[in-house]
Design an enzyme around this catalytic site. Structure first.
Site, PDB file in Angstrom:
ATOM      1  CG  ASP A 133      -1.970   1.037   1.240  1.00 40.66           C
ATOM      2  OD1 ASP A 133      -2.467   1.363   0.160  1.00 40.66           O
ATOM      3  OD2 ASP A 133      -2.293   1.575   2.323  1.00 40.66           O
ATOM      4  NE  ARG A 140      -9.169  -3.334  -2.875  1.00 43.15           N
ATOM      5  CZ  ARG A 140     -10.152  -2.526  -2.523  1.00 43.15           C
ATOM      6  NH1 ARG A 140     -11.240  -2.448  -3.255  1.00 43.15           N
ATOM      7  NH2 ARG A 140     -10.060  -1.791  -1.436  1.00 43.15           N
ATOM      8  CG  ASN A 154     -17.415  -6.363  -1.992  1.00 43.95           C
ATOM      9  OD1 ASN A 154     -16.680  -6.899  -2.817  1.00 43.95           O
ATOM     10  ND2 ASN A 154     -17.526  -6.798  -0.752  1.00 43.95           N
ATOM     11  CB  CYS A 187     -20.993 -12.184  -6.821  1.00 48.18           C
ATOM     12  SG  CYS A 187     -19.637 -11.322  -5.999  1.00 48.18           S
ATOM     13  CB  CYS A 190     -25.121 -12.431  -3.831  1.00 49.21           C
ATOM     14  SG  CYS A 190     -24.908 -11.465  -2.326  1.00 49.21           S
ATOM     15  CB  SER A 215     -13.728   3.627   3.178  1.00 47.83           C
ATOM     16  OG  SER A 215     -12.901   2.915   4.013  1.00 47.83           O
ATOM     17  CE  LYS A 221      -5.128  15.868   6.229  1.00 44.55           C
ATOM     18  NZ  LYS A 221      -3.925  16.395   6.757  1.00 44.55           N
TER      19      LYS A 221
HETATM   20 FE1  SF4 Z   1     -21.418  -8.485  -2.755  1.00 41.00          FE
HETATM   21 FE2  SF4 Z   1     -22.791 -10.747  -2.485  1.00 41.00          FE
HETATM   22 FE3  SF4 Z   1     -20.621 -10.662  -4.072  1.00 41.00          FE
HETATM   23 FE4  SF4 Z   1     -20.356 -10.558  -1.429  1.00 41.00          FE
HETATM   24  S1  SF4 Z   1     -21.170 -12.268  -2.632  1.00 41.00           S
HETATM   25  S2  SF4 Z   1     -19.336  -9.233  -2.933  1.00 41.00           S
HETATM   26  S3  SF4 Z   1     -22.177  -9.361  -0.843  1.00 41.00           S
HETATM   27  S4  SF4 Z   1     -22.535  -9.530  -4.354  1.00 41.00           S
HETATM   28 FE1  SF4 Z   2     -18.200  -0.341   0.983  1.00 39.51          FE
HETATM   29 FE2  SF4 Z   2     -18.811   1.451   2.862  1.00 39.51          FE
HETATM   30 FE3  SF4 Z   2     -17.527   2.249   0.669  1.00 39.51          FE
HETATM   31 FE4  SF4 Z   2     -20.049   1.466   0.506  1.00 39.51          FE
HETATM   32  S1  SF4 Z   2     -19.326   3.230   1.622  1.00 39.51           S
HETATM   33  S2  SF4 Z   2     -18.388   0.896  -0.881  1.00 39.51           S
HETATM   34  S3  SF4 Z   2     -20.165  -0.130   2.066  1.00 39.51           S
HETATM   35  S4  SF4 Z   2     -16.735   0.821   2.217  1.00 39.51           S
END
Ligand code: SF4
Ligand code: SF4
Length: 383
Positions: A133, A140, A154, A187, A190, A215, A221
């Protein structure tokens, strides 16, 4: 050129697992070049945030760091530790799992150094560059190409055994290894993370608007928009929601790692203690964690926002002190918080601070706080 048999992938994996690394994968140094257009598209559509490197070459070209790089070894360490957080009796601020325990950068670099020394003991004169990092290369995407896990909707790397609470590190090395196979997304249908995202940052499957991610908001800031302020809830550092709801994390292997287990700083930490931080206390609570790098003021700003969102009247006394802070945006947010939590009783404090205020943006913010008490329109204050 090195003999590819100076050390095998299996020998490297065996050493890595014994030393405490959970997952190891191998990728080609050319694996990131295919992300050029995707990055260009993200920048052009305003989906990247201002802490991201905007020179695309630096994000995809490992040859800049090691001219004769032949492989990238990607490593992952799980931080899915078992910890039952006690809820404080008073209002609290929430700390992301990434900042529980000791700063993971130090832990990962230590593990990578051991792994590098092992390889160098087998392959004389090999050269390696270690990253955790501390460089804009797409880590990733490297992990995905090295078969560490698949990309979830995500945007996290998900390993079927360990889930996505994974710290990543890389070793660029001039020894050639056969790249591992990529794993395609599991995934399925989902969409839990997309529905749960409180920042509405997951704008499509596999697509994130970093500017909306909470995040990022916790480390940005200055002043935040009113909508971000409300969405932040009690978050003091980071956001784990899109990972907490993921079914792969529900069934992921738990690990016992003292270094990633909360120490002085608790996952739900007493809000008034954070609002009253001085330099010494900040060091004591945050100094050894990965949450310290953005400094005290951003943490305190988030605690003020958490006080507003928790309607915590016990925060009024620390806020009366913070309205005289050295930081302009802490003064501004304290005024705003007092206007909500202390209502008309706060008016004399805010008015006095307003009359002494030199920073124009903060003066404006305080004026709006006074308007707020009078029930006049409080506009969105995105700056
Ligand atoms: Fe998102 Fe579901 Fe994939 Fe997890 S399994 S990253 S919650 S879509
Ligand atoms: Fe993930 Fe939270 Fe950023 Fe949404 S706000 S993408 S839930 S870390």
């Amino acid at each position: 050129m090195f003999n590819v048999t100076c050390v095998t992938k299996n020998e490297i994996r065996e050493f890595a697992y014994k030393s405490g690394i959970d997952i190891v994968g191998f990728a080609s140094p050319d694996c990131l070049f295919e992300y050029r257009d995707l990055l260009k598209n993200r920048y052009e559509n305003g989906l990247s945030c201002n802490i991201e490197e905007n020179d695309i070459e630096k994000r995809i070209n490992p040859y800049i760091l090691l001219e004769d790089v032949k492989s990238i070894i990607s490593v992952a360490v799980s931080y899915n530790v078992v910890y039952e957080a006690d809820l404080p009796k008073s209002a609290y601020g929430t700390i992301s799992r990434t900042a529980w325990g000791i700063d993971y950068h130090k832990v990962l670099i230590d593990l990578l150094e051991k792994l590098r020394d092992f390889i160098l003991s087998k392959c004389n004169d090999a050269k390696a560059v270690l990253l955790v990092d501390n460089n804009p290369l797409l880590e990733r995407a490297i992990a995905y190409n090295a078969g560490i896990g698949f990309f979830g909707k995500n945007n996290m790397i998900i390993n079927e055994e360990f889930g996505s609470y994974l710290f990543l590190g890389e070793m660029l090395i001039n020894v050639p290894f056969e790249p591992d196979s990529k794993i395609e997304s599991k995934c399925g249908s989902c969409t839990r993370c997309l529905k749960a995202c409180p920042g509405k940052a997951l704008i499509e499957e596999y697509k994130i608007d970093a500017n909306k991610c909470l995040s990022y908001a916790t480390i940005k800031k200055g002043y935040l928009s009113d909508s971000t302020l409300k969405r932040l809830g009690t978050r003091i550092y980071g956001c784990d929601t899109c990972q907490d709801v993921c079914p792969f994390n529900e069934k992921a292997k738990k690990v016992t790692r003292r270094e990633f287990t909360p120490q002085n700083l608790k996952p739900k930490h007493d809000l008034r203690e954070i609002l009253s931080l001085d330099k010494k206390k900040f060091q004591e609570l945050f100094g050894t964690t990965s949450a310290s790098w953005r400094g005290k003021n951003t943490i305190v700003r988030n605690a003020i926002i958490a006080a507003i969102n928790s309607n915590d009247k016990d925060s009024i006394e620390p806020l009366k002190k913070l309205i005289n802070s050295e930081s302009a945006y802490i003064r501004g947010y304290s005024a705003y918080a007092l206007s909500i939590l202390h209502k008309e009783n706060a008016f004399p404090y805010i008015e006095k601070a307003y009359l002494n205020e030199k920073d124009e943006s903060t003066k404006e913010f305080m004026k709006k706080a006074m308007m707020n008490i009078r029930g006049e329109n409080f506009e969105d204050n995105e700056r």
